[in-house]
Design a protein around this motif. Structure first.
Motif, PDB file in Angstrom:
ATOM      1  N   TRP A 336       0.843  -1.204   0.000  1.00  0.00           N
ATOM      2  CA  TRP A 336       0.000   0.000   0.000  1.00  0.00           C
ATOM      3  C   TRP A 336       0.873   1.247   0.000  1.00  0.00           C
ATOM      4  O   TRP A 336       0.611   2.212  -0.733  1.00  0.00           O
ATOM      5  N   ALA A 354       3.946  -3.106  -6.018  1.00  0.00           N
ATOM      6  CA  ALA A 354       3.089  -3.279  -4.848  1.00  0.00           C
ATOM      7  C   ALA A 354       2.568  -4.707  -4.797  1.00  0.00           C
ATOM      8  O   ALA A 354       1.717  -5.094  -5.601  1.00  0.00           O
ATOM      9  N   PRO A 357      -1.077  -5.613  -1.606  1.00  0.00           N
ATOM     10  CA  PRO A 357      -1.237  -4.361  -0.867  1.00  0.00           C
ATOM     11  C   PRO A 357      -2.462  -4.369   0.033  1.00  0.00           C
ATOM     12  O   PRO A 357      -3.490  -4.973  -0.289  1.00  0.00           O
TER      13      PRO A 357
END
Length: 569
Positions: A336, A354, A357
């Motif tokens: 995140w 990512a 996330p």
């Protein structure tokens, strides 16, 4: 007589009206001043380890009860009554009669006078990464065996005689260095000195090539004790194999050490890109990291990391010091964070990877749609009360509900002070309530969602919504930089938000996003896009996966006059 025996039996088994008094004190040797904090009473039906290490979300959890204490003086008794909120049993009066190992712990709070005018009491991190059961200075009692039985009238007396010792600072080595700076921005916000740190992995040849400057690989994630996944010696042959229930695997600790040693050999080998890799330490009064964004409750961590810490690292360790030569990668919280930092600081970073996330679209805040659902804990129904799941395995077997996870947090701390997952999301994303603490997204006991808070979250931290809303302004700066990976059986249902985000990204135009979204078949939490290895291996290879990938990809986006060769090998 038959009815009398029945009544007696029900009283003994389901006794909910009385309970032995449990009195807790602390020794004067620990502090000359009164103390504030969260006082926890911990019960376990086994002595495999101390009760403070047996409070978990899963089915093997033991019992915890908590109360807030303020201005608590040495020698003064605090009584734990059936009114104290508990997990997973809500009241002491409901604890089945029997023998238990009992322990008490005080998670100490500090008073902060913030520059927004609010005074709050919170557990400042003390070098351990916001772990309530390991925080230096916390007071606790030695476990003792007692009998819980409402028929007994004796007072159970507990004294907090022990204090958790300070954490030892890691030492510098040839490859790993450490930095700690006082942040002017965060110090101003919190009204006391606040620090940021990082563990720094220097590239092979850094010391013998003093004129070379290097790109910066930023690994975001939870609080690192030292640089994760790097080991200069082979695995310890005397290490006793452990067993990891999640992977049904024995000897995982040796696998972790072997992977870390393999990375060292790659890092120092002839074909690995020469970059400076860092892991940031940004623990704060709410959690083991800040989520790397500016927040009404946590302060300007996004600016402090981007404009204070990172430039200082580049200055001290010969980083190139330009946005095109920085990239980020991470999983879970780190997943995140890297997407958020890329979106909020698009010129300062040249790519994010990512993995798994945390919820990046609040229409799928794990299994809750914050904009449509009325209750977080139960599905909406006129006649049926179906709990929402909170965690699962790759077969879909549920180990905890959202209500259970949040009840555990509520025991560990009120006002978003548990140091746990849902509370830090609340602390980062919420506006400040009138009492100075985060405004709850939902009632912690009932699960009722506050739609006004959800609306605030949407405009400030719903990354999928913000990318779509602001694409006309930031799209050209994000083109090709967004990469997202998630297992389709993520333990915390994080893949649900990724599906929604992927749909949104693919619909963007002028420009198209030209990034990547990928899923691992039956892969659980921390899957990072590696289809060649099982999840328990791929989750240990973030550095190996993403640093070489970026080193090739950045050639497309580096400025025309950028030096992309002198640092490479």
């Amino acid at each position: 007589m038959r009815y009398l025996l029945l009544i007696t039996f029900l009283f003994l088994v389901y006794n909910v009206s009385a309970q032995q008094p449990i009195s807790i004190t602390w020794a004067a040797k620990h502090s000359a001043k009164p103390l504030d904090g969260r006082l926890l009473l911990l019960l376990s039906n086994n002595n495999r380890t101390e009760p403070r290490f047996q409070i978990a979300d899963g089915p093997q959890t033991q019992l915890a009860f908590g109360i807030d204490v303020e201005n608590w003086k040495a020698g003064e008794s605090k009584i734990i009554t059936p009114a104290a909120f508990g997990y997973p049993i809500q009241s002491l009066a409901q604890v089945p009669h029997g023998e238990y190992y009992v322990q008490a712990l005080l998670h100490r709070y500090e008073t902060f006078h913030r520059n927004d005018g609010h005074t709050v009491k919170l557990p400042m991190d003390r070098g351990e990464g916001q772990q309530w059961n390991q925080a230096p200075g916390n007071l606790y009692s030695k476990p003792v065996k007692i009998r819980i039985d409402a028929r007994l009238k004796n007072i159970i007396r507990i004294e907090l005689t022990e204090a958790i010792p300070p954490v030892k600072e890691p030492e510098d080595t040839k490859y790993i260095k450490h930095i700690k700076i006082q942040s002017k921005l965060l110090t101003a916000f919190w009204g006391r000195p606040m620090y940021l740190g990082a563990h720094i992995l220097l590239p092979e040849g850094w010391d013998t090539h003093p004129d070379v400057k290097y790109p910066l690989a930023i690994f975001h994630g939870h609080f690192p004790d030292d640089f994760d996944g790097f080991r200069t010696i082979p695995p310890d042959s005397t290490l006793k194999p452990d067993y990891i229930e999640r992977f049904k695997l024995s000897g995982y600790n040796k696998i972790v050490q072997q992977e870390a040693y393999n990375f060292y050999k790659q890092w120092t080998g002839p074909h690995f890109p020469r970059v400076i890799a860092i892991e940031i330490q940004h623990a704060n009064p709410y959690y083991d990291d800040s989520y790397a964004v500016n927040s009404a409750n946590l302060g300007p961590y996004g600016d402090a990391i981007t404009y204070e810490l990172i430039p200082e690292i580049e200055k001290r360790f010969r980083g190139i010091g330009e946005g095109w030569a920085r990239f980020m990668y991470g999983g879970s919280t780190g997943g995140w964070e890297v997407l958020a930092a890329q979106v909020f600081y698009p010129d300062q970073y040249n790519g994010c990877y990512a993995a798994c996330p945390d919820p990046i679209d609040f229409r799928a805040y794990t299994v809750v749609d914050l904009y449509k659902d009325k209750n977080a804990y139960f599905l909406q129904s006129d006649f049926k009360k179906t709990p929402r799941p909170g965690s699962r395995n790759y077969l879909g077997h549920v180990s905890a509900t959202l209500q259970e996870i949040n009840y555990r947090e509520l025991v560990l701390g009120t006002k978003s002070r548990s140091g746990q997952q849902f509370d830090i999301w609340e602390a980062v994303y919420s506006p400040v309530a009138t009492d100075g603490y985060p405004k709850p997204i939902w009632d912690k006991r009932t699960g009722a969602i506050d739609s006004t808070v959800a609306a605030y979250w949407k405009e400030h931290y719903d990354l999928s919504y913000i990318m779509k809303r602001d694409w006309a302004k930031i799209g050209s700066k994000l083109k090709g930089k967004v990469h997202i990976y998630c297992g389709d059986m993520d333990n915390y249902y994080l893949n649900n938000a990724v599906y929604l985000t992927e749909e949104m990204l693919k619909a963007l135009d002028n420009p198209t996003y030209d990034g990547e979204v990928d899923y691992g078949d039956r892969a659980e939490h921390c899957w990072n896009g590696d289809h060649t290895q099982p999840n328990y291996i791929s989750r240990l290879r973030y550095h190996q996966m993403f640093i070489p990938k970026w080193a090739e990809e950045m050639k497309k986006r580096a400025p025309a006059n950028a030096d992309i060769n002198s640092w490479r090998y």
